[in-house]
Every structure is written in structure tokens, then in C-alpha cells.
Design an enzyme around this catalytic site. Structure first.
Site, short mmCIF file in Angstrom:
data_model
loop_
_atom_site.label_atom_id
_atom_site.label_comp_id
_atom_site.label_asym_id
_atom_site.label_seq_id
_atom_site.Cartn_x
_atom_site.Cartn_y
_atom_site.Cartn_z
N ARG A 210 0.84 -1.20 0.00
CA ARG A 210 0.00 0.00 0.00
C ARG A 210 0.87 1.25 0.00
O ARG A 210 1.65 1.46 0.92
CB ARG A 210 -0.92 0.00 1.21
N GLU A 212 0.64 4.11 0.92
CA GLU A 212 0.11 5.15 1.80
C GLU A 212 1.24 6.09 2.19
O GLU A 212 2.27 5.65 2.68
CB GLU A 212 -0.53 4.50 3.04
N ARG A 218 0.95 2.39 12.98
CA ARG A 218 0.18 1.17 12.68
C ARG A 218 -0.02 0.93 11.19
O ARG A 218 -0.84 0.12 10.78
CB ARG A 218 -1.17 1.22 13.39
N HIS A 219 0.75 1.64 10.37
CA HIS A 219 0.70 1.39 8.93
C HIS A 219 2.09 1.04 8.41
O HIS A 219 3.08 1.65 8.82
CB HIS A 219 0.20 2.63 8.17
N GLU A 352 -8.31 -1.01 14.57
CA GLU A 352 -8.91 -2.00 13.66
C GLU A 352 -7.91 -3.11 13.35
O GLU A 352 -6.76 -2.85 13.04
CB GLU A 352 -9.29 -1.29 12.35
N SER A 355 -11.11 -6.12 8.35
CA SER A 355 -12.34 -5.70 7.68
C SER A 355 -12.87 -6.86 6.88
O SER A 355 -12.09 -7.62 6.29
CB SER A 355 -12.07 -4.53 6.72
N ARG A 403 -0.77 -6.21 12.85
CA ARG A 403 -1.62 -5.58 13.87
C ARG A 403 -2.07 -6.58 14.92
O ARG A 403 -2.22 -6.26 16.09
CB ARG A 403 -2.82 -4.91 13.22
#
Ligand code: ATP
Ligand code: MG
Length: 429
Positions: A210, A212, A218-219, A352, A355, A403
Site C-alpha cells: 500500500r 500510503e 500502525r501502517h 482496527e 475488515s 496488527r
């Protein structure tokens, strides 16, 4: 024969060990070398007047973190760790470590995470750091075992892809001969196609990429996703597999990793009880708003909101019935109230973890939902075709392995649970 350090006990008379010099303590006539292998630390006691000239010569040469071979007599002593010491007949330096060390392995001098990650091979020698990865290993083994036992087939889907899973911008482009390609951000579309291919239940544990831009605790830009997809199932069935898989992993760690938990000084390791409580998205934003983090219907949960709700829940929980607008096109809306959908997030009180949803298996509705998100169905032809020729209803989820480990062990930064993390600023080592 080489003996693991943990097996060196006073009940054996003689031992040959291999390991790294963890510490050296010189008390004049007596020197202690603490030698470490992956199973523990052993005190090597060297009375200088009683050992050979060769041992003394090696002792003079040896540096911390050098790899050594030590052979000698095992003696019981109350003064050494685990009640035993080794008095060497021979001491050989197999590989000498340069000085000074770029990082202190004995954990006496704390280092910044960046320095630790720059020198990760040394950092990973620390028993506390190593313990994290032994537990991570057990977590993934447990999840694997749980899913195998429940008739899921393990698959590997491509990581080089032509289309974005969700049409997002979080993709790393790739030079793929004369074509444009990307690193896959999720196995989503492929695991759904496998439902159309009759696999019934699949799982994959693999990398997701990703792009990001933000740098958070947490990423990661390369993470490990535990992905599950199951046919003839709805979101309730998917949640049940998820909570049981997570609880199984906790129980497995409790049963098999007592030594590692002790190394990490985790005393009160609690296995979450199933089923996890469920609240709807509507209830979640009410809790958040009451707790001082106001949210309106359709907002994503900020990390501050996640914390407020997590504190109130105090355990792992699910948030269900999300606004359809907040979820990807492949999510199944409720038939009687299409503004909400059969999606869920699984939450640890801190953040989280996963999902998931029941997916839309109806071709026309799926095409409409792709268009509604402003995407072009032509780009998804390879994905849509299986929906035209017999697609079972299906549901699934993606669970972030890092996570899961981070929250299980109360790590402050997700990077601590990754051997060689990739983030906005780090692609090496
Ligand atoms: P968040 O909103 O917390 O950034 P997300 O909703 O974008 O996560 P999903 O696409 O739902 O993430 O991915 C499923 C799971 O994969 C997440 O719940 C998380 O555990 C994990 N995950 C996703 N992106 C990352 C990332 N960049 N780094 C680490 N784990 C991730
Ligand atoms: Mg998510």
C-alpha cells in the site's frame, strides 16, 4: 556434539556449546563470559590460573558478539543463571566481532527504533526482540492450523496485477515490460474469483502493498494479510470464523509460548472469549460522539474515535452495518435498507484489526456498484466474468498479521513486529 544452551544442566558432566558472547565480566583472577544461543544464556566461568594457555589466549582476543565454541565441564552453582556454569577446557573464536558494536545487544543501552532497524541483524539477536518473532511464528502457525482444520484451502494469488483492487490511489506502479502493472494491495478480487472457481473456502497469508504516504505507528507499506473467503456464507458466518481463528491463535500462544511471554515480561496473557460483542456502526458513532469525538453517519472512524469506542468496549469487538458509501464496491448492501451494508470491522480496543463483509455476488448489482464508485467496469472484466457463469453467495475478511501481533504483545510501533519493515522512508535493510 553441539548442545543447545537450555539443555546444559548440572545433570550432564561435559558439554560443547556454540553461541555469541553476550557479555564479558572480568573480576581479575576470574572472568565470566555469558554465551547466548537461541535457546538461552550460559555462564562460562574462567578461573585464569586453572585453564590452559590456549583458553587464556582466546579470552584475550574475544570481543562481545563474537561467535565462539566452548567445551568443558558443567558445574552446579547457585550464583549463575539457571544454577549451572561451564568451566572450559577449550575456547575457540569461530568469528570475531569488530568493535565497537553499532548496537548494544545486551539491552543495557537503549537505542532509538531507527538505529535498531538500521542494524536489525544485531537488534534481532536481543532475546526480547527475538521472542516477538517466535510468537509471530506461532500466531501464523495457529491461524494456519485453525483454517486447515476448518476445511479452508491455502492459496497463493498474484502480487503483480493490472488493475487496482478498489481503484484507489494507494498503489505502487511497476515497470512490467511494455505494460503498466502494480503491486497488489489485496488478494480480494482473486479470492472472490476462486469462489466462482468452486474452491468453496480459501485462505491466503501473504504480502499486501500500500503506497500510503502517511507514516504512522500502525501502517506499513508492505504488510502481511491473512485473507479468508468462504462460499454459501454471509457476514455472520465470516465473523464467526474470524473471532474463532483469533481466539485460537491467542490460546495457542498461551499454551506454547510461555518462555517467550516471560522474556517479554507479559504476565497476564488473556485469551479473548468468544463470541466477541457486536455493535452497529450507528451505535459506534454514538459512543464516539458521547466520548468527545463527534462523528456523523457516513464518516470513517478516526483513530481517536477508535480509541474512545475501544475504551468503552474494553475487549475485542465487531462493528457491523456500515454505511454503504464507506465500503468498497464489492460489498453486499442490505436488501431492505441499502444505505447500510453487510460489512464489519473487527476491532481491538486499540485499533482496527480486520475488515470483512458478505460480498455482492449478483452481476448486475456489482456492475452498478462499480459505476457508482466512479470506476470503469471494463477495467474489471477479468474479475466480473466469473459472476456471469454461476457465482455462489460468499463472504470473507482480511486480517492484518502485524496488527494482530502488535496488539497481542502490546507493542507500541507496528514496525517492532516486522523483521525488515517498509515504510515511507525505509526500503533498506
Ligand atoms: P486502516 O483504516 O486502519 O488504515 P484499512 O481499512 O485501510 O485500515 P483494510 O483495507 O480494511 O485496511 O485491510 C484489512 C486489514 O489489513 C486492516 O484491518 C489491517 O489490519 C491490515 N492493514 C491494511 N493496511 C495496512 C497497512 N498499511 N499496514 C498494516 N496493516 C494494514
Ligand atoms: Mg478496513
Amino acid at each position: 556434539m553441539r548442545i543447545p544452551i537450555k539443555d546444559v544442566t548440572p545433570s550432564i558432566e561435559h558439554a560443547k556449546i556454540f553461541g555469541w558472547v553476550h557479555e564479558e565480566r572480568d573480576l581479575g583472577g576470574l572472568t565470566f563470559l555469558l554465551v547466548r544461543d537461541r535457546t538461552g544464556i550460559l555462564q562460562v566461568t574462567i578461573p585464569k590460573k586453572k585453564v590452559s594457555a590456549e583458553v587464556l589466549a582466546a579470552l584475550k582476543e574475544v570481543t562481545r558478539e563474537s561467535v565462539v565454541e566452548v567445551e568443558g565441564v558443567v558445574k552446579a552453582t547457585e550464583k549463575a543463571p539457571n544454577g549451572r556454569e561451564l568451566v572450559p577446557d577449550t575456547l575457540k573464536i569461530i568469528s570475531k566481532a569488530e568493535t565497537p558494536l553499532p548496537l548494544d545487544v545486551s539491552e543495557k543501552v537503549p537505542a532509538e527504533l531507527d538505529t535498531r532497524l538500521d542494524n536489525r541483524y544485531l537488534d534481532l539477536r536481543k532475546p526480547k526482540v527475538n521472542a516477538i518473532f517466535l510468537i509471530r511464528n506461532s500466531v501464523l502457525r495457529a491461524i494456519n492450523e485453525y483454517l486447515w482444520d476448518n476445511k479452508f484451502t491455502q492459496v497463493q494469488t498474484p502480487k503483480i496485477v493490472a488493475a487496482a483492487t478498489e481503484g484507489g490511489t494507494e498503489l505502487f506502479p511497476l515497470a512490467y515490460f511494455d505494460k503498466e502493472a502494480f503491486l497488489n494491495q489485496s488478494p480480494q478480487l482473486y479470492k472472490q474469483m476462486l469462489m466462482g472457481a468452486g474452491f468453496d473456502r480459501v485462505f491466503e497469508i501473504g504480502p499486501i502493498f500500500r503506497a500510503e504516504e502517511h507514516n504512522t505507528v500502525r501502517h506499513l507499506n508492505e504488510a502481511t494479510s491473512i485473507d479468508v473467503e468462504m462460499s454459501f456464507a454471509n457476514e455472520q458466518d465470516a465473523m464467526s470464523v474470524l473471532e474463532n481463528a483469533v481466539a485460537y491463535a491467542y490460546q495457542y500462544v498461551k499454551d506454547h509460548c510461555a518462555a517467550e511471554l516471560e522474556t517479554l515480561e507479559i504476565k497476564d496473557f488473556k485469551v479473548p472469549s468468544v463470541p466477541f460483542p457486536k455493535i452497529t456502526y450507528k451505535e459506534a458513532i454514538e459512543i464516539s460522539t458521547e466520548g468527545g469525538e463527534p462523528l456523523a453517519f457516513g464518516d470513517d472512524l478516526s483513530s481517536a474515535a477508535e480509541r474512545v469506542i475501544g475504551e468503552k468496549m474494553g475487549t475485542m469487538y465487531f462493528i457491523t452495518e456500515w454505511p454503504t458509501s464507506t465500503r468498497p464496491f464489492y460489498t453486499m448492501p442490505f436488501e431492505d435498507k441499502p444505505e447500510v451494508c453487510r460489512a464489519f470491522d473487527m476491532m481491538h480496543p486499540r485499533m482496527e484489526l480486520s475488515s470483512g463483509a458478505q460480498r455482492c455476488h449478483i452481476y448486475d448489482l456489482l456492475v452498478k456498484q462499480i459505476k457508482d464508485k466512479g470506476l470503469n467496469p471494463d477495467a474489471f472484466e477479468f474479475y466480473l466474468n466469473p459472476f456471469r457463469y454461476g457465482m455462489p453467495p460468499h463472504a470473507g475478511w482480511g486480517l492484518g498479521a502485524e496488527r494482530l501481533v502488535m496488539t497481542m504483545l502490546d507493542l507500541q510501533n507496528i514496525r517492532e513486529g516486522v523483521l525488515f519493515p517498509r515504510d515511507r522512508h525505509r526500503v533498506s535493510p
